[in-house]
Scaffold this motif. Structure first.
Motif, PDB file in Angstrom:
ATOM      1  N   ARG A 102      23.616  64.623  13.664  1.00  0.00           N
ATOM      2  CA  ARG A 102      24.162  64.813  15.010  1.00  0.00           C
ATOM      3  C   ARG A 102      23.067  64.977  16.062  1.00  0.00           C
ATOM      4  O   ARG A 102      23.335  64.913  17.258  1.00  0.00           O
ATOM      5  CB  ARG A 102      25.101  66.019  15.034  1.00  0.00           C
ATOM      6  N   LEU A 103      21.831  65.204  15.622  1.00  0.00           N
ATOM      7  CA  LEU A 103      20.736  65.314  16.581  1.00  0.00           C
ATOM      8  C   LEU A 103      20.312  63.919  17.044  1.00  0.00           C
ATOM      9  O   LEU A 103      20.113  63.017  16.222  1.00  0.00           O
ATOM     10  CB  LEU A 103      19.532  66.024  15.956  1.00  0.00           C
ATOM     11  N   THR A 104      20.151  63.759  18.323  1.00  0.00           N
ATOM     12  CA  THR A 104      19.686  62.471  18.857  1.00  0.00           C
ATOM     13  C   THR A 104      18.174  62.368  18.712  1.00  0.00           C
ATOM     14  O   THR A 104      17.472  63.361  18.484  1.00  0.00           O
ATOM     15  CB  THR A 104      20.057  62.348  20.339  1.00  0.00           C
ATOM     16  N   GLY A 105      17.661  61.188  18.871  1.00  0.00           N
ATOM     17  CA  GLY A 105      16.217  60.992  18.821  1.00  0.00           C
ATOM     18  C   GLY A 105      15.512  61.791  19.893  1.00  0.00           C
ATOM     19  O   GLY A 105      14.423  62.347  19.660  1.00  0.00           O
ATOM     20  N   THR A 106      16.105  61.866  21.061  1.00  0.00           N
ATOM     21  CA  THR A 106      15.516  62.641  22.156  1.00  0.00           C
ATOM     22  C   THR A 106      15.458  64.117  21.811  1.00  0.00           C
ATOM     23  O   THR A 106      14.449  64.799  22.086  1.00  0.00           O
ATOM     24  CB  THR A 106      16.342  62.458  23.447  1.00  0.00           C
ATOM     25  N   GLN A 107      16.518  64.632  21.187  1.00  0.00           N
ATOM     26  CA  GLN A 107      16.550  66.045  20.804  1.00  0.00           C
ATOM     27  C   GLN A 107      15.498  66.344  19.730  1.00  0.00           C
ATOM     28  O   GLN A 107      14.822  67.378  19.772  1.00  0.00           O
ATOM     29  CB  GLN A 107      17.947  66.417  20.306  1.00  0.00           C
ATOM     30  N   LYS A 108      15.373  65.434  18.785  1.00  0.00           N
ATOM     31  CA  LYS A 108      14.376  65.628  17.731  1.00  0.00           C
ATOM     32  C   LYS A 108      12.962  65.639  18.309  1.00  0.00           C
ATOM     33  O   LYS A 108      12.118  66.454  17.935  1.00  0.00           O
ATOM     34  CB  LYS A 108      14.507  64.527  16.679  1.00  0.00           C
ATOM     35  N   GLU A 109      12.711  64.731  19.220  1.00  0.00           N
ATOM     36  CA  GLU A 109      11.389  64.660  19.842  1.00  0.00           C
ATOM     37  C   GLU A 109      11.120  65.927  20.667  1.00  0.00           C
ATOM     38  O   GLU A 109       9.988  66.441  20.689  1.00  0.00           O
ATOM     39  CB  GLU A 109      11.297  63.423  20.726  1.00  0.00           C
TER      40      GLU A 109
END
Length: 361
Positions: A259-266
């Protein structure tokens, strides 16, 4: 430099393996204490004349940060009890030699002036109750501040204020009782203690002042305030580094969440990198202040000492705020009291309540 560089891996293993049991028992465990005695960590500041290590302040502060990184409670107990060993520079020489030769020496105590010492012949009669004596269960001796009385009258100092002096007691003459019920630093066993109608000789009283130094060494002329501020700040720093270390694997686990987006992970990855950099930059500033102060405190007066005070508070603040910023992204494991990361979080926030480091100035 990472705090782990000052400790052998096997020492860290011993300290951390016993940490859960120490929390349950509310005191350090035999394996931990055996290591402390073996390495002489309770004797960091005891004069060499009395079998102590008499470490220079910069070396000691770095070691205490490393011990707090290994485990908050153990680092705190060593710091507070080793700090009391500094009083060896001011104690009557004969008494200090007798007390401090003990290979298991451990001095616990309190800085609060919640007791009285009534002048009685060539000594004093002590009464009082004190709180927050970290390491009291392992102590061989207990120290305490007392208001001096002469009969029913309070003795005044040169400024017209109540005269307060520290004393040292044998552990057998002190009653330690349970009083430490907080969310963190549980293994410090920072319980309360009481003394009733105890007569002590006048040599059990001492004065913490450079002009009353018995051991003529720079360590015992360095001001106690900055020594205390620096050592406590280093403990918070060590715990913060430990927490940030644990954020690495915690964040890796969070990255598996679909559920985490790439932006959130970064964002999470970058946040951890930023907080590591900020903490390390602040640590470098702090140690620069400590080192400069130690090398020049007898020459440049108050400037270097004030820098230690301000940097100790800054390091404490950055440590607390960095941990809190990252905590939100660590997942529920960080809220589980059975996990290491939660123990570190609890320890740091309990230790961070110390009054010396609460305000920035």
């Amino acid at each position: 430099m990472h705090p782990s560089k000052n400790l052998k891996p096997e020492w860290v293993n011993i300290i951390r393996a016993a940490a859960p049991e120490a929390e349950q028992a509310s005191k350090l465990q035999p394996a931990q204490l055996e290591l402390i005695y073996e390495q002489g960590w309770f004797k960091f500041l005891v004069p060499q004349a009395y079998s102590g290590l008499q470490l220079a302040l910069p070396q000691m502060v770095r070691l205490e940060e490393s011990l707090a990184w290994a485990n908050g409670s153990l680092g705190w107990v060593v710091t507070l009890c080793a700090g009391a060993g500094w009083f060896g520079g001011f104690l009557d020489a004969g008494l200090a030699a007798e007390i401090m030769a003990n290979p298991q020496l451990c001095l616990a105590g309190s800085g609060a002036s919640t007791g009285t010492a009534t002048i009685t012949g060539d000594g004093y009669t002590i009464n009082g109750t004190w709180k927050y004596a970290s390491g009291a269960h392992h102590a061989t001796h207990i120290t305490a501040n007392c208001i001096i009385k002469n009969g029913g009258e309070t003795v005044l100092n040169n400024e017209g204020e109540p005269l307060i002096l520290p004393f040292i007691f044998d552990k057998k003459d002190v009653r330690v009782f349970p009083a430490w019920k907080y969310v963190g630093m549980m293994a410090t066993g920072s319980d309360a203690y009481e003394v009733k109608d105890l007569y002590v000789d006048k040599n059990r009283c001492f004065k913490i002042d450079p002009q009353y130094t018995v051991v003529n060494e720079p360590l015992y002329r360095y001001p106690f305030l900055q020594l205390a501020e620096a050592t406590l700040a280093a403990n918070l720093s060590g715990m913060a580094v430990h927490f940030l270390d644990l954020c690495g694997p915690a964040f890796e686990e969070r990255m598996k969440n679909p559920r985490l987006t790439g932006t959130q992970k970064e964002y999470i990855k970058q946040l951890l990198a930023d907080k590591i950099n900020l903490l390390n930059e602040t640590r470098a500033e702090f140690y620069g202040a400590v080192d400069n102060s130690w090398n020049s405190f007898e020459l440049d007066g108050a400037d270097g000492l004030q820098r230690v005070s301000s940097m100790s508070r800054k390091l404490a603040k950055v440590s607390r705020e960095s941990v809190d910023k990252l905590y939100t992204y660590c997942g529920l494991s960080a809220a589980n009291p059975d996990t290491e990361i939660n123990q570190v979080w609890r320890d740091l926030h309990t230790a961070g309540q110390h009054s010396l480091l609460t305000f920035e100035s």
